[in-house]
Design an enzyme around this catalytic site. Structure first.
Site, PDB file in Angstrom:
ATOM      1  N   SER A   1       0.915  -0.785   0.128  1.00  0.00           N
ATOM      2  CA  SER A   1       0.260   0.177  -0.002  1.00  0.00           C
ATOM      3  C   SER A   1       0.747   1.505   0.250  1.00  0.00           C
ATOM      4  O   SER A   1       0.617   2.341  -0.204  1.00  0.00           O
ATOM      5  CB  SER A   1      -0.847   0.530   0.981  1.00  0.00           C
ATOM      6  OG  SER A   1      -1.649  -0.915   1.318  1.00  0.00           O
TER       7      SER A   1
ATOM      8  N   HIS B   1      -1.438  -2.932  -7.133  1.00  0.00           N
ATOM      9  CA  HIS B   1      -1.768  -2.660  -5.781  1.00  0.00           C
ATOM     10  C   HIS B   1      -3.473  -3.372  -6.174  1.00  0.00           C
ATOM     11  O   HIS B   1      -4.615  -2.363  -6.854  1.00  0.00           O
ATOM     12  CB  HIS B   1      -1.861  -1.318  -5.115  1.00  0.00           C
ATOM     13  CG  HIS B   1      -2.228  -1.267  -4.314  1.00  0.00           C
ATOM     14  ND1 HIS B   1      -2.036   0.547  -4.331  1.00  0.00           N
ATOM     15  CD2 HIS B   1      -2.435  -1.334  -3.279  1.00  0.00           C
ATOM     16  CE1 HIS B   1      -3.102   0.541  -2.550  1.00  0.00           C
ATOM     17  NE2 HIS B   1      -3.161  -0.882  -2.462  1.00  0.00           N
TER      18      HIS B   1
ATOM     19  N   GLU C   1      -4.435  -0.612  -9.122  1.00  0.00           N
ATOM     20  CA  GLU C   1      -3.135   0.687  -9.615  1.00  0.00           C
ATOM     21  C   GLU C   1      -2.084  -0.446  -9.709  1.00  0.00           C
ATOM     22  O   GLU C   1      -1.222  -1.438  -8.498  1.00  0.00           O
ATOM     23  CB  GLU C   1      -3.356   1.493  -8.225  1.00  0.00           C
ATOM     24  CG  GLU C   1      -2.388   3.054  -8.386  1.00  0.00           C
ATOM     25  CD  GLU C   1      -2.705   3.830  -6.337  1.00  0.00           C
ATOM     26  OE1 GLU C   1      -2.213   3.034  -5.850  1.00  0.00           O
ATOM     27  OE2 GLU C   1      -2.541   4.507  -7.235  1.00  0.00           O
TER      28      GLU C   1
ATOM     29  N   ASN D   1      -3.958   6.414  -2.210  1.00  0.00           N
ATOM     30  CA  ASN D   1      -3.348   6.417  -0.791  1.00  0.00           C
ATOM     31  C   ASN D   1      -3.472   8.077  -0.167  1.00  0.00           C
ATOM     32  O   ASN D   1      -3.647   8.739   0.047  1.00  0.00           O
ATOM     33  CB  ASN D   1      -2.739   5.296   0.109  1.00  0.00           C
ATOM     34  CG  ASN D   1      -3.430   4.148   0.010  1.00  0.00           C
ATOM     35  OD1 ASN D   1      -4.573   4.872   0.616  1.00  0.00           O
ATOM     36  ND2 ASN D   1      -2.213   3.512   0.262  1.00  0.00           N
TER      37      ASN D   1
HETATM   38  N1  LIG Z   1      -6.182  -5.326   4.273  1.00  0.00           N
HETATM   39  C1  LIG Z   1      -6.646  -3.983   3.285  1.00  0.00           C
HETATM   40  O1  LIG Z   1      -7.368  -3.635   2.950  1.00  0.00           O
HETATM   41  C2  LIG Z   1      -5.023  -3.803   1.687  1.00  0.00           C
HETATM   42  C3  LIG Z   1      -5.598  -2.841   0.548  1.00  0.00           C
HETATM   43  C4  LIG Z   1      -5.111  -3.364  -0.608  1.00  0.00           C
HETATM   44  C5  LIG Z   1      -3.372  -3.377  -0.339  1.00  0.00           C
HETATM   45  N2  LIG Z   1      -2.782  -4.075   1.551  1.00  0.00           N
HETATM   46  C6  LIG Z   1      -1.682  -4.549   0.922  1.00  0.00           C
HETATM   47  O2  LIG Z   1      -1.579  -5.881   0.819  1.00  0.00           O
HETATM   48  C7  LIG Z   1      -1.158  -6.365   1.465  1.00  0.00           C
HETATM   49  C8  LIG Z   1      -1.194  -7.101   2.900  1.00  0.00           C
HETATM   50  O3  LIG Z   1      -2.367  -7.311   3.103  1.00  0.00           O
HETATM   51  P1  LIG Z   1      -3.673  -7.858   4.118  1.00  0.00           P
HETATM   52  O4  LIG Z   1      -4.042  -6.672   4.463  1.00  0.00           O
HETATM   53  O5  LIG Z   1      -3.902  -9.066   3.557  1.00  0.00           O
HETATM   54  O6  LIG Z   1      -2.806  -8.221   5.472  1.00  0.00           O
HETATM   55  P2  LIG Z   1      -2.547 -10.055   6.576  1.00  0.00           P
HETATM   56  O7  LIG Z   1      -2.233  -9.759   7.811  1.00  0.00           O
HETATM   57  O8  LIG Z   1      -4.189 -10.498   6.375  1.00  0.00           O
HETATM   58  O9  LIG Z   1      -1.734 -10.769   5.906  1.00  0.00           O
HETATM   59  C9  LIG Z   1      -0.446 -10.736   5.590  1.00  0.00           C
HETATM   60  C10 LIG Z   1      -0.028 -12.288   5.664  1.00  0.00           C
HETATM   61  O10 LIG Z   1       1.449 -12.138   5.102  1.00  0.00           O
HETATM   62  C11 LIG Z   1       2.211 -13.649   6.100  1.00  0.00           C
HETATM   63  N3  LIG Z   1       3.194 -12.730   6.002  1.00  0.00           N
HETATM   64  C12 LIG Z   1       4.052 -12.599   6.821  1.00  0.00           C
HETATM   65  N4  LIG Z   1       5.129 -12.959   6.612  1.00  0.00           N
HETATM   66  C13 LIG Z   1       5.480 -13.780   5.572  1.00  0.00           C
HETATM   67  C14 LIG Z   1       6.779 -14.251   5.278  1.00  0.00           C
HETATM   68  N5  LIG Z   1       8.092 -13.385   4.919  1.00  0.00           N
HETATM   69  N6  LIG Z   1       6.555 -14.961   4.071  1.00  0.00           N
HETATM   70  C15 LIG Z   1       4.839 -15.129   3.942  1.00  0.00           C
HETATM   71  N7  LIG Z   1       4.000 -14.369   4.236  1.00  0.00           N
HETATM   72  C16 LIG Z   1       3.981 -14.009   5.014  1.00  0.00           C
HETATM   73  C17 LIG Z   1       1.790 -13.778   7.127  1.00  0.00           C
HETATM   74  O11 LIG Z   1       0.902 -14.653   7.523  1.00  0.00           O
HETATM   75  C18 LIG Z   1      -0.063 -12.939   6.550  1.00  0.00           C
HETATM   76  O12 LIG Z   1      -0.825 -14.216   6.686  1.00  0.00           O
HETATM   77  C19 LIG Z   1       0.403  -5.683   2.209  1.00  0.00           C
HETATM   78  O13 LIG Z   1       1.137  -4.784   2.160  1.00  0.00           O
HETATM   79  C20 LIG Z   1      -1.231  -4.446   2.441  1.00  0.00           C
HETATM   80  O14 LIG Z   1      -0.068  -2.920   2.721  1.00  0.00           O
HETATM   81  C21 LIG Z   1      -3.962  -4.266   1.955  1.00  0.00           C
END
Ligand SMILES: NC(=O)c1ccc[n+]([C@@H]2O[C@H](COP(=O)([O-])OP(=O)(O)OC[C@H]3O[C@@H](n4cnc5c(N)ncnc54)[C@H](O)[C@@H]3O)[C@@H](O)[C@H]2O)c1
Length: 277
Positions: free
Chosen positions: A112, A133, A145, A183
């Site tokens: 993000s 994204h 994005e 963002n």
């Molecule tokens: N939640 C949102 O609304 C949203 C929207 C757009 C982008 N994002 C981005 O997407 C990404 C994930 O966000 P999320 O909300 O799904 O987070 P989340 O916490 O739900 O999931 C993250 C996952 O990554 C895993 N993880 C951590 N370290 C790891 C590694 N070394 N290898 C493999 N897996 C690993 C964790 O175990 C977890 O299951 C982030 O970069 C976030 O900024 C989130």
């Protein structure tokens, strides 16, 4: 698909639904189990709505596998990373992916706010590293994005734009800059809404009503902040403030206080609004 949390499970769902053989990978087995369960539930919902046939549901599920690195990336054409939003975690993952994925594979991050150029710098294939994204919930939201790092090639960008279109999404290409476009525009609005509450200009309900009825937003900015997670909002604002060096991005002190108190929005049951379920 690396990272099987909220976003990873949604992204795997969409790729598999559109015919891609998809390998989900996560350091946490419970996260993988939850991801498969969530894909199953969401596919079921699509079948109930008539958007998918039971055969398409079954075929989608059959295309999703799980594996650990390096095997998970060994035959990949494209790897999408959606692990925890932490710079060093992503840097380490991209170093590993650079070793594990075939030389021609594209490595994409769903970050993000972390610089795609900095992530690409961890690999020896910066021309093939890009931001993809997706928005939450991934199966529903139209936008992808597509973020070009300084070294991302035209060929990689075009390939990712084509892939996003073939997934039924509308991609928009932007250059790598803090917060990208989504963002950078959204978070200052949310922050200003929080300042309005902090300064006693209006209640959270009133602020959200003004923006819904007055600006035609489907969700008020504070309800949206609760959905995103107030900790995530704070982290993005801190990146904008630090990396753009402009005090107009200063996070509202009330936001920092609420995060410190554990009021994180929907996921903790309470943010600017209260969630009973
Ligand atoms: N939640 C949102 O609304 C949203 C929207 C757009 C982008 N994002 C981005 O997407 C990404 C994930 O966000 P999320 O909300 O799904 O987070 P989340 O916490 O739900 O999931 C993250 C996952 O990554 C895993 N993880 C951590 N370290 C790891 C590694 N070394 N290898 C493999 N897996 C690993 C964790 O175990 C977890 O299951 C982030 O970069 C976030 O900024 C989130």
């Amino acid at each position: 698909m690396l990272g099987a949390g909220t976003m990873g499970s949604g992204i795997a769902h969409v790729f598999a639904q559109y015919g891609w053989v998809t390998t989900l990978s996560d350091v946490s087995q419970p996260a993988l189990d939850r991801a498969l369960e969530s894909v199953r539930r969401n596919l079921e919902r699509q079948v109930k709505k008539g958007a998918l046939t039971p055969e398409q549901r079954d075929a989608t599920l059959e295309r999703i596998h799980t594996a650990a690195l390096p095997d998970a990336a060994a035959d990949a054409d494209l790897v999408v990373e959606a692990a925890t939003e932490d710079r060093l975690t992503k840097f380490k993952i991209f170093q590993e992916l650079d070793q594990a994925a075939p030389p021609g594979a594209i490595l994409a991050s769903n970050t993000s706010s972390i610089s795609i150029t900095a992530i690409a710098g961890q690999t020896r294939r910066a021309a093939q590293v890009i931001g993809m994204h997706f928005m939450n919930p991934v199966p529903v939201m139209q936008l992808v994005e597509v973020v070009r790092g300084l070294e991302t090639s035209d060929q990689t960008t075009q390939r990712v734009l084509d892939i996003a279109t073939a997934l039924g999404k509308t991609p928009v290409a932007v250059r790598d800059a803090p917060g990208f476009v989504s963002n950078r525009v959204l978070l200052p609005m949310i922050n200003e809404a929080i300042f309005c509450v902090m300064e006693g200009v209006a209640s959270p309900e009133a602020v959200d009503t003004v923006m819904k009825l007055g600006m035609n937003h489907p969700l008020g900015p504070l309800a949206l902040a609760d959905l995103i997670g107030l900790d995530v909002c704070l982290a993005i604002l801190q990146v904008l403030h630090r990396d753009l060096g402009d005090d107009k991005y200063r996070p509202a002190p009330l936001l920092a206080q609420m995060v410190a108190a554990g009021r994180l929005g929907r996921k903790s049951g309470r943010g600017f609004h209260v969630y009973r379920d």
